[in-house]
Scaffold this motif. Structure first.
Motif, short mmCIF file in Angstrom:
data_model
loop_
_atom_site.label_atom_id
_atom_site.label_comp_id
_atom_site.label_asym_id
_atom_site.label_seq_id
_atom_site.Cartn_x
_atom_site.Cartn_y
_atom_site.Cartn_z
N THR A 5 -3.84 8.62 -21.01
CA THR A 5 -4.45 9.39 -19.92
C THR A 5 -5.84 8.88 -19.60
OG1 THR A 5 -3.18 11.35 -20.58
CG2 THR A 5 -5.12 11.70 -19.19
N ARG A 6 -6.67 8.65 -20.63
CA ARG A 6 -8.04 8.18 -20.40
C ARG A 6 -8.05 6.80 -19.77
NH1 ARG A 6 -12.20 11.00 -23.16
NH2 ARG A 6 -11.45 13.14 -23.43
N ALA A 7 -7.01 5.99 -20.02
CA ALA A 7 -6.94 4.65 -19.45
C ALA A 7 -6.32 4.65 -18.06
CB ALA A 7 -6.13 3.74 -20.37
N GLY A 8 -5.90 5.82 -17.57
CA GLY A 8 -5.33 5.90 -16.23
C GLY A 8 -3.91 5.37 -16.12
N ILE A 9 -3.14 5.43 -17.20
CA ILE A 9 -1.76 4.96 -17.21
C ILE A 9 -0.84 6.16 -16.98
CG2 ILE A 9 0.01 3.74 -18.52
CD1 ILE A 9 -2.28 2.55 -20.21
N SER A 10 0.04 6.06 -16.01
CA SER A 10 0.92 7.19 -15.70
C SER A 10 1.88 7.44 -16.86
CB SER A 10 1.72 6.91 -14.43
OG SER A 10 2.65 5.86 -14.64
N SER A 11 2.33 8.67 -16.97
CA SER A 11 3.20 9.06 -18.08
C SER A 11 4.57 8.39 -17.99
CB SER A 11 3.37 10.58 -18.11
OG SER A 11 3.91 11.05 -16.88
N GLU A 12 4.99 7.95 -16.79
CA GLU A 12 6.30 7.31 -16.63
C GLU A 12 6.27 5.84 -16.99
OE1 GLU A 12 4.73 8.82 -14.07
OE2 GLU A 12 5.73 10.79 -14.14
#
Length: 821
Positions: free
Chosen positions: A746-753
């Motif tokens: 989340t902190r790295a801006g990576i989507s959960s999918e």
């Protein structure tokens, strides 16, 4: 690498394979008997899309850079049928590859009924974002042209774009060809891929070539492809995947005179790429069986190590949650060895499976509080007919050496900041101090309360009934446990398949090795998260290996391929220099990317020091953390030498030069100073420890964005359970390693999918070189040999740092804390 940009993984891979590619050319050149330069259009005839956009790209036969993207061995057989002049002409090819290495052989029919065999051998490397490769080609048959050399690159900067290019030339340079292909996925997924390709040749027999088209995924494992080729040919193809095998077929029709057509077909054998037959098959879900005999640890060597890495276990259980072919999991906890924090993490993962609708079945034979606490989360608990459950409560204690040291003639001096900092008590007292008893009692109450809450909630028991089982019953035979509601079935592990079928697992039990591991066909390198382990005592070159660990964190800070770092801490503290070195490196890394700390069983004193410079601290409720304080002590000769009839004499320059002079202790091998510290020396040591404590508190306050007074009230050397530490503002959230990885994503801006790649540092060798001599001598696997008592290694560490300030917990007591031993 400090002061310059660290090389990326792609740079390292290209550098690694450059000498191998050169050697390949030198070795194969003398073996080439004949060559055939085949134009790009003929080389790519079996493909439905350009090599850079294709899932396999004929395994590097056309563009050897594809070999750098392969993750598993794969084999392809291709053949064509073409009606020309009422004669059926067949070309065929066989392609085989491992990651980074590929070979192909093709039987071709050329103009004028010429037949020849063409071969390619290639090497490739890369990281998914950029791959490169080299190949050597030769041929045999009716003609004997020169061998060919192929160089290729594939760039896939993200999931939407792919760019591939190759340069192919004969060794004399007379025939040369450049080819390139471009792919675009408007939805950044395999649902739709648009592509175009082109080639330009010089003395190749085919000056130009181009095509454009699209590939659509209609269902998992079912693709349809259409292409327009060279302004005259239309191609329509279907790709059907059936797990580890696939059939790709296409038909091409020339729109020019004659309008001849041909069929091109591929059979693929290799990794799982989806299954088009899944919707047609009857639903027979299975249960995954996991035998957890042996220790669960942070890391395990690939060879000669009975341990199971925690991260691998969590990944496997996540697979149960996401795989529609699995309806649940059956676990064998017989012989399981696991600490309280990891047990809590595993229990949370099993609870998540139940919340997801999966069924959890657990088998136990003998279970103490900790193992039963883990087992109680299951839908079905099975106890062996000869098994036993022992609910003995919780306890903590340690060995105090003061009386023995007095008899030996070894004296001690202690300096502690503050009242809860008890690390030197085992050598300076004969029992617990009041403050030490207070803090350990609080930890035990937390452990017992959590176990009671979880067990009673899972088994629908009253808290008073549980307390009665602990205090009045303690040991329960199978019939007693069944009557008390602690288990559901009395049976043995072989019954698990029958029980699984009764609970919806009509497909029975399957092993982890039987699961399908579907290859992700996304373009580009997946986002990478790094898990860095800081395990053991805080020391420069042992334990957490602070010197090497700090360098690794600084290298990761400069590695653009790593999006975030999770620092996994399991340490009782130790040397403040080692702790501060790692904390500084974590702070430097935090300036470049998110750093999340995952605290395991221990992250106290120096363990907390290395945790504080982070974007968030995640701890389990079973974590022992805090202990913000400083301790110092001095062990010295108080008659030991004299009782042995030994004397010491020396010369010195400097009033304090004799501080470390003394007799080496038998067995321990560490020198015992010959005298106590003077009052003046004690005052100087006091000033050092006071300054160090004040600096420790100030740095925690700055890192946690709190006042010094707030931190001091939670510090003073006191240890806290994870939940209590969160109330004190020392921890941000409760959770395990998986929680920390999700937070880092989340902190790295990576989507959960988006799939992510997790790399672990430091990298392990194939087996423990440290344990190898003992394995040969004893015949026992690594880590199964009896270690020395914990107080023995703790005392060695104390003597190694005699008189130095330390940020350390009393290690011997920690092994006994938690639900059961």
């Amino acid at each position: 690498m400090i002061g310059a940009a660290a090389p990326t993984l792609a740079d390292a891979t290209v550098t690694r394979f450059r000498p191998w590619c050169s050697a390949l050319v030198i070795l194969i050149l003398p073996l080439s008997t004949a060559a055939q330069f085949t134009p790009y259009a003929a080389r790519t005839q079996f493909l439905q899309s350009p090599p850079g956009s294709s899932p396999t790209g004929l395994l590097g036969y056309i563009n050897p850079a594809i070999l750098g993207r392969l993750t598993a061995p794969e084999n392809v057989i291709g053949w064509s049928t073409e009606r020309a002049r009422a004669k059926v002409v067949n070309d065929w090819g066989i392609y085989s590859a491992f990651p980074h290495l590929g070979f192909g052989a093709v039987r071709r029919h050329g103009p004028g009924d010429v037949e020849y065999n063409e071969y390619r051998l290639g090497l490739g490397g890369g990281d998914g974002a950029i791959s490169s490769g080299l190949a050597w080609g030769w041929s045999s048959g009716d003609t004997a042209p020169d061998p060919v050399f192929v160089a290729g690159v594939v760039l896939q900067p993200d999931r939407s774009w792919s760019l591939g290019t190759t340069w192919t030339a004969t060794t004399d340079g007379d025939s040369r060809e450049w080819a390139g292909d471009l792919g675009w996925r408007p939805f950044a997924s395999t649902r739709l891929s648009l592509f175009a390709e082109g080639a330009l040749g010089w003395d190749t027999g085919d000056r130009t070539y181009w095509s454009a088209g699209a590939d659509a995924r209609l269902l998992p494992g079912f693709h349809v492809t259409g292409r327009y080729i060279d302004d005259r040919t239309i191609s329509v193809g279907v790709r059907l995947e059936f797990g580890e095998a696939g059939l790709w077929t296409q038909g091409q029709r020339d729109r020019g005179r004659g309008g001849h057509s041909r069929g091109l077909h591929l059979l693929r054998f290799g990794p799982h790429r989806g299954d088009a037959a899944t919707p047609l098959l009857p639903d027979r879900p299975s249960f995954l069986q996991l035998d957890l005999h042996g220790p669960v640890r942070h890391r395990a060597y690939p060879l000669f190590d009975e341990g199971r890495p925690l991260l691998d276990l969590l990944r496997t259980l996540r697979r149960v949650e996401t795989d529609p072919s699995l309806s649940g999991v059956a676990l064998n906890l017989s012989g399981l060895r696991i600490d309280a924090a990891m047990s809590w993490e595993l229990r949370q993962r099993l609870q998540a499976l139940r919340d997801n609708g999966n069924t959890v079945i657990v088998y136990i034979d003998r279970a103490d509080m900790r193992r039963y606490h883990l087992a109680s989360v299951a839908d079905v608990v099975v106890l062996d007919p000869a098994g036993l459950i022992v609910l003995q409560g919780v306890a903590a204690g340690q060995v105090y050496l003061r009386g023995a040291l007095d008899k030996l003639g070894i004296g001690s001096q202690e300096w502690r900041y503050h009242e809860y900092k008890s690390a030197f008590e085992p050598v300076n007292r004969t029992g617990m101090s009041e403050r030490d008893r207070e803090q350990w009692q609080a930890l035990l109450e937390d452990d017992y309360g959590r176990a009671r809450h979880d067990i009673t909630a899972s088994r629908s028991l009253a808290a008073t009934a549980f307390d009665s089982l602990v205090n009045d019953v303690t040991s329960l035979l199978p019939e007693d446990a069944l009557e008390a509601g602690l288990v559901d079935i009395i049976g043995r592990w072989p019954m698990m398949e029958q029980i699984a079928v009764q609970h919806g697992g009509t497909g029975g039990l399957v092993e982890t090795s039987e699961l399908n591991h579907t290859v992700v066909e996304d373009w580009g390198a997946p986002p990478t998260l790094a898990v860095v382990y800081a395990l053991g005592i805080c020391a420069m070159d042992s334990g957490i290996r602070a010197r090497a660990l700090a360098a690794e964190l600084r290298d990761l800070a400069e590695d653009d391929g790593v999006r975030a770092v999770v620092l996994r801490v399991d340490s009782p503290g130790g040397d403040p220099l080692a702790s501060d070195l790692v904390a500084d490196a974590a702070a430097a890394c935090r300036l470049q990317k998110p750093v999340i700390v995952s605290q395991a069983r221990l992250a106290a004193s120096g363990g907390y020091w290395i945790s504080m410079e982070s974007d968030a601290i995640v701890a389990t409720p079973a974590t022992i953390t805090g202990s913000i304080g400083v301790i110092g002590g001095w062990l010295y000769n108080q008659g030991f030498r004299e009782r042995l009839g030994l004397s010491v004499d020396h010369v010195q320059i400097g009033d304090h030069a004799d501080l470390g002079l003394g007799l080496p202790l038998p067995l321990l091998g560490r020198p015992l100073p010959d005298r106590a510290l003077t009052d003046e020396e004690v005052q100087r040591t006091d000033r050092v420890l006071t300054s160090l404590y004040d600096g420790f508190v100030a740095r925690v306050a700055a890192a946690r964005k709190r006042s010094k007074a707030q931190i001091d009230s939670a510090a003073r050397g006191r240890v806290w359970a994870g939940s209590a530490a969160m109330e004190q503002g020392l921890v941000d959230t409760l959770g395990g390693l998986r929680t920390a990885l999700q937070l880092a994503r989340t902190r790295a801006g990576i989507s959960s999918e988006r799939p992510v790649r997790v790399v672990e540092w430091p990298q392990l060798s194939w087996f423990s070189f440290r344990d190898w001599p003992a394995m040969v001598r004893t015949g026992l696997p690594a880590r199964t040999q009896t270690p020395p008592p914990s107080w023995y290694s703790w005392l060695q560490f104390r003597l190694d740092h005699n008189g130095q300030p330390l940020v350390l917990l009393p290690q011997p007591v920690l092994e006994q804390v938690g639900p059961g031993h």
